[in-house]
Design a protein around this motif. Sequence first.
Motif, mmCIF file in Angstrom:
data_model
loop_
_atom_site.group_PDB
_atom_site.id
_atom_site.type_symbol
_atom_site.label_atom_id
_atom_site.label_comp_id
_atom_site.label_asym_id
_atom_site.label_seq_id
_atom_site.Cartn_x
_atom_site.Cartn_y
_atom_site.Cartn_z
ATOM 1 N N UNK A 1 0.829 -1.211 0.000
ATOM 2 C CA UNK A 1 0.000 0.000 0.000
ATOM 3 C C UNK A 1 0.860 1.256 0.000
ATOM 4 N N UNK A 2 1.943 1.231 -0.768
ATOM 5 C CA UNK A 2 2.820 2.385 -0.902
ATOM 6 C C UNK A 2 3.894 2.509 0.152
ATOM 7 N N UNK A 3 3.853 1.674 1.186
ATOM 8 C CA UNK A 3 4.859 1.715 2.255
ATOM 9 C C UNK A 3 6.025 0.794 1.908
ATOM 10 N N UNK A 4 7.233 1.302 1.981
ATOM 11 C CA UNK A 4 8.426 0.512 1.655
ATOM 12 C C UNK A 4 8.738 -0.444 2.801
ATOM 13 N N UNK A 5 8.558 -1.732 2.558
ATOM 14 C CA UNK A 5 8.776 -2.722 3.604
ATOM 15 C C UNK A 5 10.253 -2.974 3.867
ATOM 16 N N UNK A 6 11.095 -2.755 2.857
ATOM 17 C CA UNK A 6 12.515 -3.052 3.038
ATOM 18 C C UNK A 6 13.201 -2.063 3.972
ATOM 19 N N UNK A 7 12.639 -0.871 4.093
ATOM 20 C CA UNK A 7 13.219 0.111 5.003
ATOM 21 C C UNK A 7 12.464 0.165 6.342
ATOM 22 N N UNK A 8 11.397 -0.624 6.445
ATOM 23 C CA UNK A 8 10.643 -0.662 7.701
ATOM 24 C C UNK A 8 11.442 -1.428 8.754
ATOM 25 N N UNK A 9 11.327 -1.030 9.981
ATOM 26 C CA UNK A 9 12.020 -1.719 11.062
ATOM 27 C C UNK A 9 11.356 -3.037 11.401
ATOM 28 N N UNK A 10 12.027 -3.850 12.191
ATOM 29 C CA UNK A 10 11.490 -5.153 12.558
ATOM 30 C C UNK A 10 10.186 -5.018 13.354
ATOM 31 N N UNK A 11 10.074 -3.979 14.154
ATOM 32 C CA UNK A 11 8.841 -3.793 14.917
ATOM 33 C C UNK A 11 7.652 -3.573 13.990
ATOM 34 N N UNK A 12 7.855 -2.745 12.953
ATOM 35 C CA UNK A 12 6.777 -2.488 11.996
ATOM 36 C C UNK A 12 6.435 -3.753 11.210
ATOM 37 N N UNK A 13 7.444 -4.520 10.835
ATOM 38 C CA UNK A 13 7.183 -5.762 10.111
ATOM 39 C C UNK A 13 6.396 -6.748 10.961
ATOM 40 N N UNK A 14 6.716 -6.808 12.246
ATOM 41 C CA UNK A 14 5.958 -7.698 13.136
ATOM 42 C C UNK A 14 4.504 -7.264 13.235
ATOM 43 N N UNK A 15 4.257 -5.942 13.185
ATOM 44 C CA UNK A 15 2.883 -5.439 13.219
ATOM 45 C C UNK A 15 2.107 -5.891 11.983
ATOM 46 N N UNK A 16 2.796 -5.888 10.842
ATOM 47 C CA UNK A 16 2.132 -6.230 9.583
ATOM 48 C C UNK A 16 1.980 -7.737 9.400
ATOM 49 N N UNK A 17 3.036 -8.483 9.737
ATOM 50 C CA UNK A 17 2.980 -9.937 9.573
ATOM 51 C C UNK A 17 1.959 -10.538 10.539
ATOM 52 N N UNK A 18 1.096 -11.355 10.029
ATOM 53 C CA UNK A 18 0.086 -11.989 10.852
ATOM 54 C C UNK A 18 -1.202 -11.197 10.925
ATOM 55 N N UNK A 19 -1.117 -9.876 10.761
ATOM 56 C CA UNK A 19 -2.330 -9.059 10.784
ATOM 57 C C UNK A 19 -2.727 -8.649 9.372
ATOM 58 N N UNK A 20 -1.839 -7.980 8.656
ATOM 59 C CA UNK A 20 -2.155 -7.542 7.294
ATOM 60 C C UNK A 20 -1.559 -8.476 6.231
ATOM 61 N N UNK A 21 -0.417 -9.071 6.544
ATOM 62 C CA UNK A 21 0.261 -9.986 5.626
ATOM 63 C C UNK A 21 0.440 -11.311 6.355
ATOM 64 N N UNK A 22 -0.160 -12.363 5.844
ATOM 65 C CA UNK A 22 -0.151 -13.646 6.561
ATOM 66 C C UNK A 22 0.442 -14.737 5.691
#
Length: 337
Positions: free
Chosen positions: A75-96
């Motif tokens: 959704x326009x957010x760069x995942x490669x520059x996102x921190x591990x905390x942000x990735x944990x928020x997305x994984x399992x909730x928005x990306x499974x």
Amino acid sequence: MTRDVLLRVDDLVVGTRDDQGREVRLVDGVSFEIAEGEVLCVVGESGSGKSITMAAVLGLLPAGVEVLSGRVEYRGEDLLSAGERRLRELRGRRLAMVFQDPMTALNPVKRVGAQIARAVRLHGDRLTRAEADRRAAELLAAVGVPDAAERARAYPHQWSGGMRQRAVIATAIAHDPDLLVADEPTTALDVTIQAQIMQLLAEARGRTSAAMALITHDLGLVAQTADRIVIMYSGRVVETGTVWELFDSPRHPYTAGLLASLLTAESSTGRAYAIPGSPPQPSARPAGCPFAPRCELPAKSARCLTEVPLLRSVAPDHDSACHHADTVSRFAEEVAG
């Protein structure tokens, strides 16, 4: 109606180091998009880079493997520059993720229901332990587990492979994700259970309107499931298009070979085609087209051995990385018998 892009992967390069410290590219310049609600099938032989690509998207690369360049946007957010905390928020909730082997996805010493309940609470649902346990049982019932509350108290080894995969899917859909990534979800399951698991994924998507990236080598599943297909070979995308375009008019000899390897009732020879040779090792790719040493396309030329073909448009919503894409359809008819 045009759907918004949910996930965009642009020129992704993923690599590791060999014993001499030299860079080895496992994924080399991969690009694709997944629209909201779409099913994209990523297809290729073992070692083609399809699972590593999606692991990079989710930030789940194994130790020693890293993203070297490129961009991954959700959704326009760069995942490669996102921190591990942000990735944990997305994984399992928005990306499974639905993993290939449910025995490695589930903790063998924890009860199945407790593992699902923990996933429910981990991603922000303010539930008591008892409420989370009830929610876990509801999810198991939703994926067709009989006597779900009772079965939730069992350990993974007490469940069959098909039932364990249902538990993994229940965990994945707990928060109505936008995207389900299913990595060979029917491997090692018998044909009847495979059909049940694919139907279950379709029903889960129907409830949540989730998009799905299905990683597979099974073209039968692709034909039944996909909106669009990405064909990967030796770490690169060699063809993309709608399921109708690729099955009806393949424009890369590798795709043509994969399709011809399916034995159908229409085959005049009664034998399936076999692509000669084996894929190259990532550290020993040929100088030109990576498929050239195995290619039986009559139009194959010296250019194929020296120049890497770029992915280019050959028809609306249909791209191919073959110097002689215009000759492939006839070749596909010949090898299919």
